[in-house]
Scaffold this motif. Structure first.
Motif, PDB file in Angstrom:
ATOM      1  N   ASN A   1       0.828  -1.209   0.000  1.00  0.00           N
ATOM      2  CA  ASN A   1       0.000   0.000   0.000  1.00  0.00           C
ATOM      3  C   ASN A   1       0.861   1.256   0.000  1.00  0.00           C
ATOM      4  O   ASN A   1       0.515   2.248  -0.644  1.00  0.00           O
ATOM      5  CB  ASN A   1      -0.966   0.017   1.185  1.00  0.00           C
ATOM      6  CG  ASN A   1      -2.211  -0.784   0.906  1.00  0.00           C
ATOM      7  OD1 ASN A   1      -2.533  -1.096  -0.234  1.00  0.00           O
ATOM      8  ND2 ASN A   1      -2.929  -1.126   1.958  1.00  0.00           N
ATOM      9  N   GLY A   2       1.973   1.226   0.688  1.00  0.00           N
ATOM     10  CA  GLY A   2       2.888   2.364   0.677  1.00  0.00           C
ATOM     11  C   GLY A   2       3.503   2.578  -0.687  1.00  0.00           C
ATOM     12  O   GLY A   2       3.653   3.714  -1.148  1.00  0.00           O
ATOM     13  N   LEU A   3       3.864   1.502  -1.362  1.00  0.00           N
ATOM     14  CA  LEU A   3       4.399   1.599  -2.721  1.00  0.00           C
ATOM     15  C   LEU A   3       3.354   2.194  -3.661  1.00  0.00           C
ATOM     16  O   LEU A   3       3.655   3.094  -4.454  1.00  0.00           O
ATOM     17  CB  LEU A   3       4.849   0.225  -3.221  1.00  0.00           C
ATOM     18  CG  LEU A   3       6.088  -0.351  -2.528  1.00  0.00           C
ATOM     19  CD1 LEU A   3       6.174  -1.860  -2.743  1.00  0.00           C
ATOM     20  CD2 LEU A   3       7.345   0.346  -3.018  1.00  0.00           C
ATOM     21  N   ARG A   4       2.123   1.717  -3.544  1.00  0.00           N
ATOM     22  CA  ARG A   4       1.032   2.257  -4.370  1.00  0.00           C
ATOM     23  C   ARG A   4       0.862   3.754  -4.102  1.00  0.00           C
ATOM     24  O   ARG A   4       0.686   4.552  -5.021  1.00  0.00           O
ATOM     25  CB  ARG A   4      -0.286   1.533  -4.064  1.00  0.00           C
ATOM     26  CG  ARG A   4      -0.376   0.137  -4.597  1.00  0.00           C
ATOM     27  CD  ARG A   4      -1.745  -0.470  -4.249  1.00  0.00           C
ATOM     28  NE  ARG A   4      -1.791  -1.863  -4.574  1.00  0.00           N
ATOM     29  CZ  ARG A   4      -1.675  -2.857  -3.685  1.00  0.00           C
ATOM     30  NH1 ARG A   4      -1.519  -2.606  -2.401  1.00  0.00           N
ATOM     31  NH2 ARG A   4      -1.719  -4.111  -4.077  1.00  0.00           N
TER      32      ARG A   4
ATOM     33  N   VAL B   1      11.513   4.216  -4.159  1.00  0.00           N
ATOM     34  CA  VAL B   1      12.520   3.182  -3.952  1.00  0.00           C
ATOM     35  C   VAL B   1      11.883   2.138  -3.042  1.00  0.00           C
ATOM     36  O   VAL B   1      11.483   2.443  -1.917  1.00  0.00           O
ATOM     37  CB  VAL B   1      13.801   3.755  -3.307  1.00  0.00           C
ATOM     38  CG1 VAL B   1      14.815   2.642  -3.047  1.00  0.00           C
ATOM     39  CG2 VAL B   1      14.403   4.857  -4.183  1.00  0.00           C
ATOM     40  N   GLY B   2      11.765   0.926  -3.544  1.00  0.00           N
ATOM     41  CA  GLY B   2      11.193  -0.149  -2.758  1.00  0.00           C
ATOM     42  C   GLY B   2      12.231  -0.761  -1.842  1.00  0.00           C
ATOM     43  O   GLY B   2      13.384  -0.952  -2.238  1.00  0.00           O
ATOM     44  N   LEU B   3      11.823  -1.047  -0.622  1.00  0.00           N
ATOM     45  CA  LEU B   3      12.697  -1.692   0.352  1.00  0.00           C
ATOM     46  C   LEU B   3      12.322  -3.160   0.454  1.00  0.00           C
ATOM     47  O   LEU B   3      11.227  -3.493   0.909  1.00  0.00           O
ATOM     48  CB  LEU B   3      12.561  -1.018   1.722  1.00  0.00           C
ATOM     49  CG  LEU B   3      12.900   0.464   1.787  1.00  0.00           C
ATOM     50  CD1 LEU B   3      12.522   1.042   3.148  1.00  0.00           C
ATOM     51  CD2 LEU B   3      14.370   0.679   1.499  1.00  0.00           C
ATOM     52  N   ALA B   4      13.210  -4.015   0.018  1.00  0.00           N
ATOM     53  CA  ALA B   4      12.965  -5.455   0.068  1.00  0.00           C
ATOM     54  C   ALA B   4      13.384  -5.966   1.437  1.00  0.00           C
ATOM     55  O   ALA B   4      14.377  -6.673   1.578  1.00  0.00           O
ATOM     56  CB  ALA B   4      13.717  -6.159  -1.046  1.00  0.00           C
ATOM     57  N   THR B   5      12.621  -5.566   2.434  1.00  0.00           N
ATOM     58  CA  THR B   5      12.903  -5.995   3.808  1.00  0.00           C
ATOM     59  C   THR B   5      11.858  -6.986   4.310  1.00  0.00           C
ATOM     60  O   THR B   5      12.199  -7.935   4.998  1.00  0.00           O
ATOM     61  CB  THR B   5      12.969  -4.776   4.747  1.00  0.00           C
ATOM     62  OG1 THR B   5      11.761  -4.014   4.604  1.00  0.00           O
ATOM     63  CG2 THR B   5      14.162  -3.895   4.424  1.00  0.00           C
ATOM     64  N   THR B   6      10.594  -6.756   3.960  1.00  0.00           N
ATOM     65  CA  THR B   6       9.537  -7.679   4.373  1.00  0.00           C
ATOM     66  C   THR B   6       8.918  -8.408   3.189  1.00  0.00           C
ATOM     67  O   THR B   6       8.249  -9.413   3.373  1.00  0.00           O
ATOM     68  CB  THR B   6       8.423  -6.940   5.152  1.00  0.00           C
ATOM     69  OG1 THR B   6       7.945  -5.860   4.350  1.00  0.00           O
ATOM     70  CG2 THR B   6       8.942  -6.389   6.458  1.00  0.00           C
TER      71      THR B   6
ATOM     72  N   ALA C   1       6.922  -5.145  -8.991  1.00  0.00           N
ATOM     73  CA  ALA C   1       5.625  -4.938  -9.637  1.00  0.00           C
ATOM     74  C   ALA C   1       5.179  -3.479  -9.504  1.00  0.00           C
ATOM     75  O   ALA C   1       4.338  -3.011 -10.267  1.00  0.00           O
ATOM     76  CB  ALA C   1       4.576  -5.863  -9.015  1.00  0.00           C
ATOM     77  N   TYR C   2       5.775  -2.756  -8.533  1.00  0.00           N
ATOM     78  CA  TYR C   2       5.415  -1.364  -8.266  1.00  0.00           C
ATOM     79  C   TYR C   2       6.500  -0.380  -8.688  1.00  0.00           C
ATOM     80  O   TYR C   2       6.202   0.727  -9.113  1.00  0.00           O
ATOM     81  CB  TYR C   2       5.114  -1.173  -6.776  1.00  0.00           C
ATOM     82  CG  TYR C   2       4.013  -2.081  -6.310  1.00  0.00           C
ATOM     83  CD1 TYR C   2       2.685  -1.727  -6.461  1.00  0.00           C
ATOM     84  CD2 TYR C   2       4.304  -3.320  -5.744  1.00  0.00           C
ATOM     85  CE1 TYR C   2       1.668  -2.572  -6.062  1.00  0.00           C
ATOM     86  CE2 TYR C   2       3.296  -4.170  -5.335  1.00  0.00           C
ATOM     87  CZ  TYR C   2       1.984  -3.794  -5.499  1.00  0.00           C
ATOM     88  OH  TYR C   2       0.982  -4.639  -5.106  1.00  0.00           O
ATOM     89  N   THR C   3       7.745  -0.761  -8.524  1.00  0.00           N
ATOM     90  CA  THR C   3       8.865   0.108  -8.866  1.00  0.00           C
ATOM     91  C   THR C   3      10.070  -0.748  -9.222  1.00  0.00           C
ATOM     92  O   THR C   3      10.284  -1.806  -8.622  1.00  0.00           O
ATOM     93  CB  THR C   3       9.223   1.069  -7.719  1.00  0.00           C
ATOM     94  OG1 THR C   3      10.307   1.909  -8.119  1.00  0.00           O
ATOM     95  CG2 THR C   3       9.604   0.337  -6.441  1.00  0.00           C
ATOM     96  N   LYS C   4      10.827  -0.298 -10.193  1.00  0.00           N
ATOM     97  CA  LYS C   4      12.013  -1.059 -10.618  1.00  0.00           C
ATOM     98  C   LYS C   4      13.220  -0.765  -9.729  1.00  0.00           C
ATOM     99  O   LYS C   4      14.204  -1.489  -9.761  1.00  0.00           O
ATOM    100  CB  LYS C   4      12.354  -0.751 -12.076  1.00  0.00           C
ATOM    101  CG  LYS C   4      11.249  -1.155 -13.034  1.00  0.00           C
ATOM    102  CD  LYS C   4      10.928  -2.624 -12.927  1.00  0.00           C
ATOM    103  CE  LYS C   4       9.754  -3.018 -13.788  1.00  0.00           C
ATOM    104  NZ  LYS C   4       9.035  -4.174 -13.311  1.00  0.00           N
TER     105      LYS C   4
END
Length: 124
Positions: A81-84, A94-99, A107-110
């Motif tokens: 939801n935050g990415l959206r 910038v997506g954080l691949a932590t969880t 799918a939301y940001t490269k």
């Protein structure tokens, strides 16, 4: 993260937390981590915006707080939801691949990172 945020602030860039948590919940964070607030210029909680994520309202209000366009902001997010929300605001996300996994976030940001080590917003 501490090195990353100190680097940002040393370049006179503003930093804010935009959270769906309420002020009461954040007060608990401040009790456990007394220095938390010193890393940020602003902390916006659920009381500061009308619509929760995935609405872009929270990021639009954060940009307005600093009197800048969302397109001049960078959002770091780990939740879907935050990415959206960040993408809908028009900010760089910038997506954080932590969880969640890199593949799910892409799918939301490269632009995805697993941690802040070595990551730079600017050419140093």
């Amino acid at each position: 993260f501490k090195s990353f945020i100190k680097n940002i602030r040393s370049k006179d860039l503003k930093a804010a937390v935009v959270t769906s948590s309420n002020l009461e919940k954040m007060q608990n964070v401040y009790k456990k981590h007394p220095n938390f607030k010193c890393y940020f210029d602003a902390i916006l909680t659920s009381e500061d915006f009308d619509e929760s994520k995935p609405s872009p309202d929270c990021y639009l209000k954060a940009a307005a707080y600093f009197d800048i366009s969302p397109k001049d902001c960078v959002v770091f997010e780990d939740s879907f939801n935050g990415l959206r929300s960040g993408v809908a605001s028009g900010a760089r996300v910038v997506g954080l691949a932590t969880t969640n996994s890199v593949a799910e976030i892409q799918a939301y940001t490269k632009e995805v990172i697993s941690n802040y080590e070595g990551f730079s917003l600017l050419n140093d």
